[in-house]
Design an enzyme around this catalytic site. Structure first.
Site, PDB file in Angstrom:
ATOM      1  N   ASP A  12       0.920  -1.319  -0.331  1.00  0.00           N
ATOM      2  CA  ASP A  12      -0.025   0.330   0.385  1.00  0.00           C
ATOM      3  C   ASP A  12       0.726   0.910   0.194  1.00  0.00           C
ATOM      4  O   ASP A  12       1.003   1.887   1.454  1.00  0.00           O
ATOM      5  CB  ASP A  12      -0.893   0.127   1.209  1.00  0.00           C
ATOM      6  CG  ASP A  12      -0.219  -0.359   2.520  1.00  0.00           C
ATOM      7  OD1 ASP A  12       0.982  -0.349   2.353  1.00  0.00           O
ATOM      8  OD2 ASP A  12      -0.896   0.093   3.630  1.00  0.00           O
ATOM      9  N   HIS A 258       8.823  -0.345   8.483  1.00  0.00           N
ATOM     10  CA  HIS A 258       8.489  -0.366   9.198  1.00  0.00           C
ATOM     11  C   HIS A 258       8.761  -2.032   8.042  1.00  0.00           C
ATOM     12  O   HIS A 258       9.303  -2.761   8.040  1.00  0.00           O
ATOM     13  CB  HIS A 258       7.198  -0.641   9.078  1.00  0.00           C
ATOM     14  CG  HIS A 258       6.519   0.006  10.392  1.00  0.00           C
ATOM     15  ND1 HIS A 258       6.964  -0.174  11.564  1.00  0.00           N
ATOM     16  CD2 HIS A 258       6.521   1.528  10.436  1.00  0.00           C
ATOM     17  CE1 HIS A 258       6.795   0.738  12.761  1.00  0.00           C
ATOM     18  NE2 HIS A 258       5.695   2.118  11.662  1.00  0.00           N
TER      19      HIS A 258
HETATM   20  O1  RIB Z   1       1.493  -1.252  11.051  1.00  0.00           O
HETATM   21  C1  RIB Z   1       2.504  -0.675  10.086  1.00  0.00           C
HETATM   22  C2  RIB Z   1       2.563  -0.846   8.704  1.00  0.00           C
HETATM   23  O2  RIB Z   1       1.845  -0.087   8.602  1.00  0.00           O
HETATM   24  C3  RIB Z   1       3.485  -0.552   7.869  1.00  0.00           C
HETATM   25  O3  RIB Z   1       3.275  -1.336   6.649  1.00  0.00           O
HETATM   26  C4  RIB Z   1       3.313   0.642   6.867  1.00  0.00           C
HETATM   27  O4  RIB Z   1       3.073   0.752   5.931  1.00  0.00           O
HETATM   28  C5  RIB Z   1       2.175   0.992   8.244  1.00  0.00           C
HETATM   29  O5  RIB Z   1       1.489   2.010   7.584  1.00  0.00           O
HETATM   30 CA    CA Z   2       2.827  -1.214   4.340  1.00  0.00          CA
END
Ligand code: RIB
Ligand code: CA
Length: 339
Positions: A12, A258
């Site tokens: 995303d 992340h």
């Molecule tokens: O919780 C972390 C996830 O949501 C990651 O994939 C990052 O893109 C965030 O928005």
């Molecule tokens: Ca993500």
């Protein structure tokens, strides 16, 4: 040298879209710049941004990185059952006003093919059983739809390596008890967890340990054309977070990486420490929506169930940082290191 691992990234991405998380885009960049991986396509899902904005971001990113023909497929525009509007409202209430989107809807680039993301996942894994790893860094809706289309997807995919949950404790993402991906579509995550597919989970407990600081952004800005642009985007995102969360020290001078950590876990699994676990989520619970329980043999009563995933319980933070910056900065091998 061993053959590159073939992957599809389910994502995303918001990189370049003002006020949207940049980590998916940086994860894609890391993958495209890693000889250990062969990226076969990007399947886009509703999440950080609406799916059409995500497709546009993915197309512009692949063009910018010299892969204009890489398949980019449009996926789900909403979670399986949940209404997305309250989720956006929840985060927008906390984050505040986002800058105006960069690309007007009418000017957005579309997918490279009309095939749905779920069908692409089913087809490519069926054509190459046991060869394609799916790196899932958004809500799991596209994967759940692939399982619905063809339950054999679970057996055909080599492995699903996902950014979801937390294995070593509770970990909050802004206002929700789980991470964003689990929170947005817990029903889809539950389908993936019970599918029988080979699973690896990198949770927010680990991904929150890897951060891109303003100093790291300065290193990126001394890199090649892509590195410079990525550095600008990173600084803009850190500025945005610092303004949105003035009381949160972790956002003052850095943003989380992340999703790049999940790609790094495929490039070099030894960067993380893994343990077998029974991983489950309870989509029926509103209070604990998106909460993932990863039982690693600790005495839970009643015993939750058999091992269905390998979960990350520790991270070589410095090792990841070196890998990420070396590759995404994009300086030539042998060139003097950025100061
Ligand atoms: O919780 C972390 C996830 O949501 C990651 O994939 C990052 O893109 C965030 O928005
Ligand atoms: Ca993500």
């Amino acid at each position: 040298m061993t053959a590159a691992r073939r992957i599809v990234i389910d994502t995303d991405p918001g990189l370049g879209e003002p006020g949207s998380d940049i980590d998916d885009g940086l994860a894609i960049a890391l993958a495209l710049r890693s000889p250990e991986l062969q990226v076969e396509g990007l399947t886009v899902v509703n999440g950080n941004v609406e799916v059409d904005a995500g497709v546009d971001v993915a197309r512009r990113l692949t063009e910018r990185m010299g892969h204009p023909d890489l398949p980019v497929l449009r996926g789900a525009d909403r979670p399986l059952l949940r209404d997305m509007a309250p989720v956006r409202a929840l985060f927008d209430d906390v984050i505040g006003d986002r800058p105006v989107a960069r690309t007007a809807p009418a000017e957005r680039r579309g997918p490279t093919s009309p095939l749905s993301a779920a069908q692409f996942l089913v087809d490519i894994t069926a054509a190459h059983p046991g060869e394609i790893t799916v790196v899932a860094i958004g809500p799991m809706t596209n994967l759940a739809l692939a399982l619905r289309l063809d339950p054999a997807f679970a057996g055909n995919v080599a492995e699903i390596v996902m950014m979801a949950g937390s294995a070593t404790g509770y970990a909050q993402n802004i206002t929700v008890v789980g991470d964003f991906n689990a929170y947005v579509d817990p029903e889809a995550l539950a389908m993936v967890l019970t599918s029988g597919a080979k699973l690896r989970m990198v949770g927010i407990d680990q991904t929150s340990r890897v951060r891109l600081t303003r100093a790291d952004a300065a290193v990126l800005r001394r890199g090649d054309a892509f590195g410079r642009w990525a550095g600008e985007c990173a600084l803009a995102w850190i500025d945005f977070l610092a303004k949105a969360f003035p009381l949160r020290a972790e956002h003052r001078d850095a943003c989380f990486l992340h999703d790049p950590l999940v790609v790094a876990a495929v490039i070099d699994p030894t960067l993380l420490t893994w343990e077998g676990a029974h991983v489950a989520t309870d989509p029926g619970s509103e209070l604990a929506r998106g909460l993932v329980i990863a039982d690693r043999g600790l005495a839970l009563a009643p015993p939750p169930g058999p091992t269905n995933a390998s979960v990350a319980v520790d991270t070589d933070v410095a090792g990841f940082g070196r890998l990420f910056l070396d590759r995404v900065t994009g300086t030539e091998p042998g060139a003097p290191a950025p100061e």
